[in-house]
Design a protein around this motif. Structure first.
Motif, PDB file in Angstrom:
ATOM      1  N   PRO A 271     102.533  30.445  -8.432  1.00 20.99           N
ATOM      2  CA  PRO A 271     101.370  29.838  -9.092  1.00 20.99           C
ATOM      3  C   PRO A 271     100.087  30.642  -8.888  1.00 20.99           C
ATOM      4  O   PRO A 271      99.168  30.550  -9.718  1.00 20.99           O
ATOM      5  CB  PRO A 271     101.272  28.462  -8.422  1.00 20.99           C
ATOM      6  CG  PRO A 271     102.621  28.203  -7.861  1.00 20.99           C
ATOM      7  CD  PRO A 271     103.165  29.535  -7.470  1.00 20.99           C
ATOM      8  N   GLU A 272     100.004  31.393  -7.790  1.00 21.01           N
ATOM      9  CA  GLU A 272      98.829  32.210  -7.458  1.00 21.01           C
ATOM     10  C   GLU A 272      97.567  31.372  -7.313  1.00 21.01           C
ATOM     11  O   GLU A 272      96.440  31.865  -7.454  1.00 21.01           O
ATOM     12  CB  GLU A 272      98.614  33.310  -8.510  1.00 21.01           C
ATOM     13  CG  GLU A 272      99.779  34.294  -8.570  1.00 21.01           C
ATOM     14  CD  GLU A 272      99.514  35.455  -9.512  1.00 21.01           C
ATOM     15  OE1 GLU A 272      98.908  35.235 -10.584  1.00 21.01           O
ATOM     16  OE2 GLU A 272      99.912  36.581  -9.178  1.00 21.01           O
ATOM     17  N   ARG A 273      97.745  30.083  -7.067  1.00 19.16           N
ATOM     18  CA  ARG A 273      96.616  29.181  -6.826  1.00 19.16           C
ATOM     19  C   ARG A 273      97.180  27.881  -6.291  1.00 19.16           C
ATOM     20  O   ARG A 273      98.400  27.662  -6.286  1.00 19.16           O
ATOM     21  CB  ARG A 273      95.834  28.917  -8.116  1.00 19.16           C
ATOM     22  CG  ARG A 273      96.656  28.280  -9.227  1.00 19.16           C
ATOM     23  CD  ARG A 273      95.826  28.042 -10.477  1.00 19.16           C
ATOM     24  NE  ARG A 273      96.625  27.589 -11.597  1.00 19.16           N
ATOM     25  CZ  ARG A 273      97.001  26.326 -11.805  1.00 19.16           C
ATOM     26  NH1 ARG A 273      96.646  25.379 -10.945  1.00 19.16           N
ATOM     27  NH2 ARG A 273      97.716  26.005 -12.863  1.00 19.16           N
ATOM     28  N   ALA A 274      96.306  27.051  -5.794  1.00 14.08           N
ATOM     29  CA  ALA A 274      96.751  25.740  -5.314  1.00 14.08           C
ATOM     30  C   ALA A 274      97.156  24.870  -6.509  1.00 14.08           C
ATOM     31  O   ALA A 274      96.426  24.789  -7.505  1.00 14.08           O
ATOM     32  CB  ALA A 274      95.633  25.058  -4.530  1.00 14.08           C
ATOM     33  N   VAL A 275      98.304  24.264  -6.422  1.00 14.79           N
ATOM     34  CA  VAL A 275      98.792  23.403  -7.506  1.00 14.79           C
ATOM     35  C   VAL A 275      99.293  22.090  -6.927  1.00 14.79           C
ATOM     36  O   VAL A 275      99.667  21.999  -5.755  1.00 14.79           O
ATOM     37  CB  VAL A 275      99.941  24.082  -8.299  1.00 14.79           C
ATOM     38  CG1 VAL A 275      99.448  25.312  -9.023  1.00 14.79           C
ATOM     39  CG2 VAL A 275     101.112  24.410  -7.390  1.00 14.79           C
ATOM     40  N   LEU A 276      99.286  21.071  -7.768  1.00 18.44           N
ATOM     41  CA  LEU A 276      99.859  19.783  -7.400  1.00 18.44           C
ATOM     42  C   LEU A 276     101.296  19.706  -7.914  1.00 18.44           C
ATOM     43  O   LEU A 276     101.671  20.377  -8.887  1.00 18.44           O
ATOM     44  CB  LEU A 276      99.030  18.649  -7.993  1.00 18.44           C
ATOM     45  CG  LEU A 276      97.593  18.543  -7.470  1.00 18.44           C
ATOM     46  CD1 LEU A 276      96.849  17.453  -8.227  1.00 18.44           C
ATOM     47  CD2 LEU A 276      97.582  18.269  -5.971  1.00 18.44           C
ATOM     48  N   ALA A 277     102.092  18.891  -7.271  1.00 14.60           N
ATOM     49  CA  ALA A 277     103.502  18.777  -7.629  1.00 14.60           C
ATOM     50  C   ALA A 277     103.695  18.366  -9.083  1.00 14.60           C
ATOM     51  O   ALA A 277     104.618  18.829  -9.760  1.00 14.60           O
ATOM     52  CB  ALA A 277     104.194  17.784  -6.699  1.00 14.60           C
ATOM     53  N   ILE A 280     103.899  21.249 -11.549  1.00 12.42           N
ATOM     54  CA  ILE A 280     105.214  21.917 -11.582  1.00 12.42           C
ATOM     55  C   ILE A 280     106.213  21.061 -12.352  1.00 12.42           C
ATOM     56  O   ILE A 280     107.012  21.570 -13.146  1.00 12.42           O
ATOM     57  CB  ILE A 280     105.715  22.193 -10.157  1.00 12.42           C
ATOM     58  CG1 ILE A 280     104.709  23.058  -9.391  1.00 12.42           C
ATOM     59  CG2 ILE A 280     107.080  22.876 -10.194  1.00 12.42           C
ATOM     60  CD1 ILE A 280     104.410  24.393 -10.032  1.00 12.42           C
ATOM     61  N   ASP A 281     106.150  19.753 -12.142  1.00 12.59           N
ATOM     62  CA  ASP A 281     107.041  18.849 -12.883  1.00 12.59           C
ATOM     63  C   ASP A 281     106.772  18.921 -14.379  1.00 12.59           C
ATOM     64  O   ASP A 281     107.696  18.904 -15.201  1.00 12.59           O
ATOM     65  CB  ASP A 281     106.863  17.407 -12.404  1.00 12.59           C
ATOM     66  CG  ASP A 281     107.404  17.194 -10.997  1.00 12.59           C
ATOM     67  OD1 ASP A 281     108.163  18.060 -10.524  1.00 12.59           O
ATOM     68  OD2 ASP A 281     107.053  16.180 -10.375  1.00 12.59           O
ATOM     69  N   ALA A 282     105.481  18.997 -14.739  1.00 10.61           N
ATOM     70  CA  ALA A 282     105.125  19.074 -16.155  1.00 10.61           C
ATOM     71  C   ALA A 282     105.647  20.373 -16.763  1.00 10.61           C
ATOM     72  O   ALA A 282     106.161  20.371 -17.897  1.00 10.61           O
ATOM     73  CB  ALA A 282     103.610  18.976 -16.323  1.00 10.61           C
ATOM     74  N   TYR A 283     105.522  21.473 -16.011  1.00 12.65           N
ATOM     75  CA  TYR A 283     106.049  22.752 -16.491  1.00 12.65           C
ATOM     76  C   TYR A 283     107.562  22.665 -16.688  1.00 12.65           C
ATOM     77  O   TYR A 283     108.088  23.095 -17.724  1.00 12.65           O
ATOM     78  CB  TYR A 283     105.718  23.856 -15.479  1.00 12.65           C
ATOM     79  CG  TYR A 283     106.382  25.181 -15.784  1.00 12.65           C
ATOM     80  CD1 TYR A 283     105.795  26.090 -16.655  1.00 12.65           C
ATOM     81  CD2 TYR A 283     107.609  25.511 -15.225  1.00 12.65           C
ATOM     82  CE1 TYR A 283     106.402  27.299 -16.952  1.00 12.65           C
ATOM     83  CE2 TYR A 283     108.238  26.718 -15.511  1.00 12.65           C
ATOM     84  CZ  TYR A 283     107.633  27.608 -16.371  1.00 12.65           C
ATOM     85  OH  TYR A 283     108.255  28.802 -16.661  1.00 12.65           O
ATOM     86  N   ARG A 284     108.243  22.084 -15.712  1.00 17.69           N
ATOM     87  CA  ARG A 284     109.706  21.965 -15.813  1.00 17.69           C
ATOM     88  C   ARG A 284     110.120  21.125 -17.011  1.00 17.69           C
ATOM     89  O   ARG A 284     111.032  21.502 -17.774  1.00 17.69           O
ATOM     90  CB  ARG A 284     110.244  21.345 -14.525  1.00 17.69           C
ATOM     91  CG  ARG A 284     111.772  21.179 -14.482  1.00 17.69           C
ATOM     92  CD  ARG A 284     112.156  20.181 -13.419  1.00 17.69           C
ATOM     93  NE  ARG A 284     111.563  18.868 -13.722  1.00 17.69           N
ATOM     94  CZ  ARG A 284     111.305  17.955 -12.787  1.00 17.69           C
ATOM     95  NH1 ARG A 284     111.540  18.194 -11.512  1.00 17.69           N
ATOM     96  NH2 ARG A 284     110.784  16.780 -13.141  1.00 17.69           N
ATOM     97  N   ASP A 285     109.477  19.978 -17.198  1.00 16.03           N
ATOM     98  CA  ASP A 285     109.852  19.083 -18.298  1.00 16.03           C
ATOM     99  C   ASP A 285     109.567  19.716 -19.663  1.00 16.03           C
ATOM    100  O   ASP A 285     110.367  19.596 -20.598  1.00 16.03           O
ATOM    101  CB  ASP A 285     109.104  17.755 -18.170  1.00 16.03           C
ATOM    102  CG  ASP A 285     109.507  16.983 -16.923  1.00 16.03           C
ATOM    103  OD1 ASP A 285     110.575  17.280 -16.362  1.00 16.03           O
ATOM    104  OD2 ASP A 285     108.734  16.089 -16.501  1.00 16.03           O
ATOM    105  N   LYS A 286     108.425  20.390 -19.773  1.00 16.90           N
ATOM    106  CA  LYS A 286     108.094  21.030 -21.045  1.00 16.90           C
ATOM    107  C   LYS A 286     109.041  22.186 -21.337  1.00 16.90           C
ATOM    108  O   LYS A 286     109.466  22.385 -22.487  1.00 16.90           O
ATOM    109  CB  LYS A 286     106.648  21.531 -21.034  1.00 16.90           C
ATOM    110  CG  LYS A 286     106.172  22.071 -22.390  1.00 16.90           C
ATOM    111  CD  LYS A 286     104.689  22.384 -22.394  1.00 16.90           C
ATOM    112  CE  LYS A 286     103.851  21.115 -22.354  1.00 16.90           C
ATOM    113  NZ  LYS A 286     102.411  21.409 -22.543  1.00 16.90           N
TER     114      LYS A 286
END
Length: 320
Positions: A271-277, A280-286
């Motif tokens: 991610p190269e930055r702080a991300v919330l879970a 990542i879930d949204a990326y996976r689902d899309k």
């Protein structure tokens, strides 16, 4: 309800149900014809249909489980059952063909060693060949139609369509060849007419054994975890990379496997930055939704890593 408004599983289930009872009838007819005609070729045909009957029962149960969500006992789902089914079905068909080859070779050996070989009765063969060929062509059409209606994604339906065509070809070839044997009575080959059906069986085996061998080799690669075909891999990688750019993630690579109609994609991201879970879930689902449209049913896993080990190993190998 019209087939077009039915779910893929319903279409598949109906096609396999028709196949099950059709193959049971053909198996009984083949074994009865073999007994009446004393032909090994008819016995092989009947055994082939018996395998298809048992396979249709197993295929219906497996097809209903494909795509179900993971469970504690099956954390990756039950999608690999489809590949296992096709693999073992191919092995069983190869076993039937080997059994038929042994029977035919035994008859030929008995003939040339001076033993008694039963004379063929041709009447039942002609009736059987016509009926079975019509049924096999109907089954092949029904499976191919169901395969198209389900989006050309069911490995089970494609395998069964090929099996129906092979069964029909086996019936056509063996029936036509057996019925032509009486015409050899006035030729120099007349002494060998008693083993004509054994020779025909061996020729047919050589002609069709490559199909189950080819299927077995392909499914064995799927079970071994070999990467999906290059075209599928390219589409999945490009889609994952493009979506990663939209989210501002650094894309390392994607690992793509295929098990029957299901694809498994593991995406390695930084991610190269702080991300919330939930990001990542949204990326996976899309990504799952996009891949569903581009390559078919897909299970996606996202792996966050700063250094992709595969890329690191490749770079080390290049510097050596």
């Amino acid at each position: 309800m019209p087939a077009k408004s039915s779910s893929p599983n319903d279409v598949e289930r109906r096609a396999l149900g028709i196949s099950k009872w059709s193959n049971l009838f053909m198996a009984a007819a083949g074994i009865l014809t073999a007994w009446l005609s004393r032909s090994d070729a008819m016995l092989v045909d009947g055994l082939y249909s018996a395998v298809n009957f048992v396979s249709a029962i197993a295929a219906a149960r497996i097809g209903a489980r494909v795509g179900l969500p993971p469970t504690r006992s099956r954390p990756w789902g039950q999608d690999f059952d489809e590949v296992l089914y096709v693999t073992f079905r191919s092995l069983i068909l190869i076993g039937v063909l080997v059994f038929a080859a042994i029977i035919s070779c035994t008859k030929i050996w008995t003939f040339f060693s001076g033993g008694s070989v039963p004379e063929l009765v041709f009447g039942p063969i002609a009736i059987y060949a016509v009926v079975i060929v019509a049924i096999c062509l109907g089954l092949a059409y029904n499976f191919h139609r169901a395969y198209r209606l389900t989006g050309r994604r069911s490995e089970i339906l494609r395998t069964e369509a090929r099996a129906a065509l092979i069964d029909g070809a086996l019936s056509v070839g063996s029936g036509a060849a057996l019925l032509s044997l009486p015409f050899l009575e006035e030729t120099p080959l007349a002494p060998y007419v008693p083993i004509g059906d054994a020779v025909i069986v061996l020729v047919l085996i050589l002609a069709i054994v490559w199909q189950p061998l080819s299927t077995f080799r392909k499914t064995l690669a799927d079970l071994a975890g070999v990467s999906a075909p290059s075209g599928t891999h390219t589409k999945a990688t490009r889609t994952a990379r493009d979506l990663a750019s939209e989210y501002g993630f650094h894309f390392h690579r994607a690992a793509v496997l295929q098990a029957g109609r299901m694809h498994f994609v593991a995406v390695y991201l930084d991610p190269e930055r702080a991300v919330l879970a939930h990001e990542i879930d949204a990326y996976r689902d899309k990504l799952s939704a996009r891949l569903e449209d581009r390559i078919g049913p897909t299970r996606v896993e996202v792996i966050l890593t700063a250094n992709d080990l595969l890329e690191k190993k490749a770079a080390n190998n290049r510097t050596r």
